[in-house]
Design a protein around this motif. Structure first.
Motif, PDB file in Angstrom:
ATOM      1  N   TYR A 123       0.851  -1.189   0.000  1.00 24.13           N
ATOM      2  CA  TYR A 123       0.000   0.000   0.000  1.00 24.13           C
ATOM      3  C   TYR A 123       0.890   1.243   0.000  1.00 24.13           C
ATOM      4  O   TYR A 123       1.680   1.433   0.927  1.00 24.13           O
ATOM      5  N   PRO A 124       0.792   2.094  -1.011  1.00 25.36           N
ATOM      6  CA  PRO A 124       1.699   3.239  -1.115  1.00 25.36           C
ATOM      7  C   PRO A 124       1.558   4.211   0.047  1.00 25.36           C
ATOM      8  O   PRO A 124       0.456   4.495   0.524  1.00 25.36           O
ATOM      9  N   CYS A 125       2.697   4.727   0.499  1.00 22.21           N
ATOM     10  CA  CYS A 125       2.686   5.859   1.417  1.00 22.21           C
ATOM     11  C   CYS A 125       2.155   7.089   0.684  1.00 22.21           C
ATOM     12  O   CYS A 125       2.057   7.106  -0.542  1.00 22.21           O
ATOM     13  N   ASP A 126       1.838   8.125   1.438  1.00 22.35           N
ATOM     14  CA  ASP A 126       1.385   9.387   0.839  1.00 22.35           C
ATOM     15  C   ASP A 126       2.601  10.086   0.244  1.00 22.35           C
ATOM     16  O   ASP A 126       3.293  10.853   0.911  1.00 22.35           O
ATOM     17  N   MET A 127       2.865   9.810  -1.023  1.00 27.87           N
ATOM     18  CA  MET A 127       4.100  10.294  -1.628  1.00 27.87           C
ATOM     19  C   MET A 127       4.102  11.806  -1.822  1.00 27.87           C
ATOM     20  O   MET A 127       5.164  12.433  -1.770  1.00 27.87           O
ATOM     21  N   ASP A 128       2.961  12.393  -2.054  1.00 25.07           N
ATOM     22  CA  ASP A 128       2.914  13.855  -2.173  1.00 25.07           C
ATOM     23  C   ASP A 128       3.402  14.508  -0.889  1.00 25.07           C
ATOM     24  O   ASP A 128       4.214  15.440  -0.906  1.00 25.07           O
ATOM     25  N   ARG A 152     -11.341  -9.861   2.846  1.00 22.02           N
ATOM     26  CA  ARG A 152     -11.997  -8.794   3.603  1.00 22.02           C
ATOM     27  C   ARG A 152     -13.481  -9.090   3.796  1.00 22.02           C
ATOM     28  O   ARG A 152     -14.034  -8.884   4.888  1.00 22.02           O
ATOM     29  N   LYS A 153     -14.135  -9.588   2.745  1.00 22.32           N
ATOM     30  CA  LYS A 153     -15.560  -9.906   2.838  1.00 22.32           C
ATOM     31  C   LYS A 153     -15.801 -11.055   3.816  1.00 22.32           C
ATOM     32  O   LYS A 153     -16.704 -10.985   4.673  1.00 22.32           O
ATOM     33  N   LEU A 154     -14.984 -12.108   3.723  1.00 22.24           N
ATOM     34  CA  LEU A 154     -15.145 -13.253   4.618  1.00 22.24           C
ATOM     35  C   LEU A 154     -14.951 -12.857   6.077  1.00 22.24           C
ATOM     36  O   LEU A 154     -15.725 -13.268   6.959  1.00 22.24           O
ATOM     37  N   ILE A 155     -13.931 -12.065   6.335  1.00 16.26           N
ATOM     38  CA  ILE A 155     -13.646 -11.674   7.715  1.00 16.26           C
ATOM     39  C   ILE A 155     -14.729 -10.758   8.259  1.00 16.26           C
ATOM     40  O   ILE A 155     -15.149 -10.885   9.420  1.00 16.26           O
ATOM     41  N   ALA A 156     -15.221  -9.844   7.433  1.00 15.50           N
ATOM     42  CA  ALA A 156     -16.307  -8.960   7.880  1.00 15.50           C
ATOM     43  C   ALA A 156     -17.554  -9.757   8.230  1.00 15.50           C
ATOM     44  O   ALA A 156     -18.268  -9.425   9.186  1.00 15.50           O
ATOM     45  N   GLU A 157     -17.810 -10.834   7.488  1.00 17.79           N
ATOM     46  CA  GLU A 157     -19.013 -11.635   7.713  1.00 17.79           C
ATOM     47  C   GLU A 157     -18.852 -12.614   8.870  1.00 17.79           C
ATOM     48  O   GLU A 157     -19.775 -12.787   9.676  1.00 17.79           O
ATOM     49  N   ARG A 158     -17.688 -13.252   8.971  1.00 23.02           N
ATOM     50  CA  ARG A 158     -17.513 -14.358   9.908  1.00 23.02           C
ATOM     51  C   ARG A 158     -16.731 -13.988  11.172  1.00 23.02           C
ATOM     52  O   ARG A 158     -16.908 -14.627  12.216  1.00 23.02           O
ATOM     53  N   PHE A 183      -5.932  -0.990   6.143  1.00 19.51           N
ATOM     54  CA  PHE A 183      -6.036  -0.521   4.754  1.00 19.51           C
ATOM     55  C   PHE A 183      -7.339  -0.929   4.077  1.00 19.51           C
ATOM     56  O   PHE A 183      -7.447  -0.865   2.853  1.00 19.51           O
ATOM     57  N   ALA A 184      -8.334  -1.339   4.861  1.00 20.62           N
ATOM     58  CA  ALA A 184      -9.586  -1.811   4.264  1.00 20.62           C
ATOM     59  C   ALA A 184     -10.290  -0.731   3.459  1.00 20.62           C
ATOM     60  O   ALA A 184     -11.016  -1.026   2.504  1.00 20.62           O
ATOM     61  N   ASP A 185     -10.097   0.521   3.825  1.00 13.40           N
ATOM     62  CA  ASP A 185     -10.756   1.621   3.123  1.00 13.40           C
ATOM     63  C   ASP A 185      -9.836   2.298   2.105  1.00 13.40           C
ATOM     64  O   ASP A 185     -10.170   3.361   1.587  1.00 13.40           O
ATOM     65  N   TYR A 186      -8.683   1.680   1.835  1.00 14.25           N
ATOM     66  CA  TYR A 186      -7.749   2.303   0.900  1.00 14.25           C
ATOM     67  C   TYR A 186      -8.369   2.369  -0.493  1.00 14.25           C
ATOM     68  O   TYR A 186      -8.883   1.375  -1.001  1.00 14.25           O
ATOM     69  N   GLN A 187      -8.310   3.536  -1.129  1.00 17.31           N
ATOM     70  CA  GLN A 187      -8.980   3.757  -2.401  1.00 17.31           C
ATOM     71  C   GLN A 187      -8.058   3.688  -3.620  1.00 17.31           C
ATOM     72  O   GLN A 187      -8.518   3.621  -4.751  1.00 17.31           O
ATOM     73  N   GLY A 188      -6.745   3.727  -3.422  1.00 15.42           N
ATOM     74  CA  GLY A 188      -5.816   3.718  -4.544  1.00 15.42           C
ATOM     75  C   GLY A 188      -5.453   2.319  -4.998  1.00 15.42           C
ATOM     76  O   GLY A 188      -6.070   1.325  -4.588  1.00 15.42           O
TER      77      GLY A 188
END
Length: 376
Positions: free
Chosen positions: A135-140, A270-276, A284-289
């Motif tokens: 997952y990239p760091c905030d390079m800017d 992520r889906k399996l863990i959220a459900e079970r 990083f579950a909400d990471y958009q990049g």
């Protein structure tokens, strides 16, 4: 042990075998044309005017990046504590001092820009960031910070081969980018690494340093393009061999599909863990990049003692897990370092890394998640 689900599994085929055989049949195994071809292909893939130098490991790349940028005694380099120890070891190996920074938050385990800024002193020469789990760091933010304080920036891209930040290849933002091709990475050469830079002088110096400081390669002398050599400075034996380069060329062609499959698997995890297992948190579950999805770590609802028990029990059930990472400052070799990384220390004892590799099946994923639930 015969694992039902190993932590990682190599995806090697006939193409890699034929590439290795072709090198053997060429009767030239070291520092030859396939190294040059691999470097050129890697540089082309990252773009941005970068030059690539193939090396024996990412550790070698980090070491030569520091040496090539003239970082040494009296200098401080800020880096995350939640990463592999090679980062700090290479800083110490050039005589500089590692300064450990915190993670960004309990669910963003990349190095904190704010904490790095707070730890800059008059001795700070560089910042070494790690793109954790791909997952990239905030390079800017990091580029701005380093420019503001006139600091060098080294990117450890061991988890993020061909990863991008807002469409630009990771490793091209800093003064040097360092990549790993170890067996469990997204693409592999067994052992091996790559350094990229947009500074021609740094690339040339790294080429010389990787081979004992010698100014002409054995292959150049063999082909008659050089009839002697000089030793420009004390160097190392950090060369990659031709067989690894040949395998790397094949693996590079497969890498986009490997990364795409990893993304699918991470989304299903992520889906399996959220459900079970809703009590288990996923960073990083909400990471958009765009990420490279190198590993799949989770945060368990327990302390280190209980986490270690879960890790052992998972192994007894045939599922190989790991931890990424034990913070560097907790190792004996670094216990003399004064640190203040409260978020890192709060989460470190609860981290567990689950198996992730392109050939991981749905049945294996279900088994991993269900077994984790029982072990908890």
């Amino acid at each position: 042990m015969n694992w039902q689900v190993p932590f990682f599994d190599l995806v090697l085929g006939d193409e890699e075998k034929l590439a290795a055989i072709a090198v053997i049949e060429s009767n030239w195994l070291t520092a030859g044309p396939r190294i040059a071809e691999f470097e050129a292909a890697f540089a082309l893939s990252v773009g941005g005017g970068a030059t690539a130098v193939a090396l024996s490991s990412a550790t070698a790349a980090l070491h030569l990046a520091l040496l090539g940028l003239d970082i040494g005694p009296g200098d401080e380099v800020i880096l995350p504590s939640l990463t592999f120890v090679a980062c700090a070891n290479t800083i110490r190996s050039v005589g500089a001092t590692p300064v450990f920074a915190d993670v960004t938050s309990e669910l963003d385990w990349n190095i904190s820009v704010a904490d790095v800024a707070a730890k800059i002193t008059s001795r700070t020469r560089a910042v070494m960031i790690v793109h954790y789990a791909g997952y990239p760091c905030d390079m800017d933010a990091f580029v701005d910070l380093c420019q503001q304080h006139r600091l060098l920036l080294i990117e450890d891209c061991s988890h993020a081969v061909l990863g991008t930040w807002q469409g630009r290849a990771l490793g091209t933002f800093g003064d040097a980018g360092c990549f790993s091709f170890f067996s469990n990475k997204n693409m592999t050469t067994g052992e091996g690494g790559m350094l990229i830079t947009r500074q021609p002088a740094l690339a040339e110096r790294v080429r010389i340093l990787r081979s004992h400081g010698i100014t002409a390669s054995t292959y150049q002398r063999f082909k008659g393009h050089a009839y002697g050599y000089d030793v420009a400075e004390a160097g190392f034996n950090y060369r990659m061999d031709e067989i690894r380069a040949a395998i790397g060329l094949v693996q590079m062609q497969k890498l986009p599909a490997f990364n795409a499959k990893r993304k699918e698997l991470v989304e299903r995890y992520r889906k399996l863990i959220a459900e079970r297992l809703p009590e288990v948190r996923v960073p990083f579950a909400d990471y958009q990049g765009e990420a490279s999805y190198h590993i799949f770590p989770v945060l368990l609802p327990c302390d280190a003692e209980r986490r270690n028990e879960v890790l052992r029990n998972m192994g007894q059930q045939g599922i190989q897990c790991s931890m990424h990472y034990r913070p560097i400052h907790t190792f004996t070799a670094y216990q003399d370092v004064v640190v203040e990384v409260p978020v890192c220390e709060r989460i470190a004892g609860s981290i567990l890394t689950l198996p992730l590799f392109p050939s991981l099946s749905d049945e294996q994923m279900d088994l991993v998640v269900d077994t984790l639930g029982r072990c908890l």
